[in-house]
Scaffold this motif. Structure first.
Motif, PDB file in Angstrom:
ATOM      1  N   PHE A  11      12.440 -16.556  43.712  1.00  0.00           N
ATOM      2  CA  PHE A  11      13.009 -16.605  45.279  1.00  0.00           C
ATOM      3  C   PHE A  11      13.207 -17.892  45.851  1.00  0.00           C
ATOM      4  CE2 PHE A  11      11.937 -16.308  49.656  1.00  0.00           C
ATOM      5  CZ  PHE A  11      12.733 -15.083  50.229  1.00  0.00           C
ATOM      6  N   CYS A  12      12.208 -18.877  45.493  1.00  0.00           N
ATOM      7  CA  CYS A  12      12.043 -20.125  46.354  1.00  0.00           C
ATOM      8  C   CYS A  12      13.312 -20.928  45.848  1.00  0.00           C
ATOM      9  CB  CYS A  12      10.821 -20.712  45.828  1.00  0.00           C
ATOM     10  SG  CYS A  12       9.504 -19.888  46.992  1.00  0.00           S
ATOM     11  N   ASP A  13      13.375 -21.045  44.371  1.00  0.00           N
ATOM     12  CA  ASP A  13      14.608 -21.495  43.706  1.00  0.00           C
ATOM     13  C   ASP A  13      15.862 -21.119  44.300  1.00  0.00           C
ATOM     14  OD1 ASP A  13      13.776 -23.825  42.239  1.00  0.00           O
ATOM     15  OD2 ASP A  13      13.888 -22.562  40.525  1.00  0.00           O
ATOM     16  N   LYS A  14      16.187 -19.932  44.755  1.00  0.00           N
ATOM     17  CA  LYS A  14      17.384 -19.315  44.812  1.00  0.00           C
ATOM     18  C   LYS A  14      17.723 -19.705  46.282  1.00  0.00           C
ATOM     19  CE  LYS A  14      19.493 -14.666  45.055  1.00  0.00           C
ATOM     20  NZ  LYS A  14      19.385 -13.398  44.890  1.00  0.00           N
ATOM     21  N   PHE A  15      16.623 -19.592  47.189  1.00  0.00           N
ATOM     22  CA  PHE A  15      16.961 -19.809  48.699  1.00  0.00           C
ATOM     23  C   PHE A  15      16.496 -21.304  49.057  1.00  0.00           C
ATOM     24  CE2 PHE A  15      16.633 -15.164  48.253  1.00  0.00           C
ATOM     25  CZ  PHE A  15      18.028 -15.015  48.529  1.00  0.00           C
ATOM     26  N   GLY A  16      16.190 -22.226  48.256  1.00  0.00           N
ATOM     27  CA  GLY A  16      15.576 -23.475  48.744  1.00  0.00           C
ATOM     28  C   GLY A  16      14.361 -23.536  49.474  1.00  0.00           C
TER      29      GLY A  16
END
Length: 185
Positions: free
Chosen positions: A168-173
């Motif tokens: 999630f954190c990678d996907k949404f920065g």
């Protein structure tokens, strides 16, 4: 004569033992055959039980927003379940087999302190986001390994922990230094 009687008794006793042994052997074989005939049904029932795994459904209890440290804009808003107290915190996202990137869980600790989490009985990979009492993200542990009992520490003091689907954190920065805001329903 006495010896002949003894021999006859021994033969009869030996025949009885053999007969008894044969009866026990036949019963054992019969039970084994019955078990083998019925056993496929046990396998089918077990497979049915496995396909009906205990899964706890998601219950929306609020909304949480991730806020950029750069310009205070909302990066992403998700629905959350809120875990307060020992029982809900201990349960966490155990026995969940799926979760969307629009869902998460917020853990609220009574005091700000170094926190430790694990993935026991958690079947999906998660990003663990540790947040201090100023609502600032102080640590992100990405893609925690499902079912692991390895300790995942916050390292820094945290009052809130947000769990979202792994990646999630990678996907949404989402980055350390960003903030969160939430409200309960």
């Amino acid at each position: 004569m006495k010896q002949a009687n003894k021999k006859n008794r021994k033969r009869k006793s030996s025949k009885r033992k053999t007969s008894l042994f044969q009866i026990i052997a036949l019963i054992t074989i019969g039970i084994a055959l019955i078990f083998l005939a019925v056993q496929p049904n046990f396998s089918k029932q077990s497979a049915k039980k496995d396909s009906k795994k205990l899964e706890i459904p998601f219950t929306k209890e609020g909304e949480l927003s991730f806020i950029s440290q750069q310009d205070n804009s909302t990066i992403r808003t998700i629905d959350i379940e809120i875990a307060e107290g020992l029982a809900e915190t201990a349960q966490g996202l155990m026995y969940r087999y799926s979760m969307s990137d629009q869902q998460g869980m917020l853990f609220i600790s009574e005091i700000e302190k170094a926190q430790n989490f694990w993935m026991k009985e958690t079947y999906i990979s998660l990003d663990l986001i540790f947040v201090n009492s100023n609502f600032e993200i102080v640590r992100i542990h990405e893609r925690a390994v499902p079912l692991s009992e390895q300790n995942i520490p916050s390292i820094k003091k945290a009052k809130y922990i947000v769990e979202v689907i792994g990646g999630f954190c990678d996907k949404f920065g989402i980055e350390e230094g960003d903030k969160i805001g939430f409200e309960s329903l």
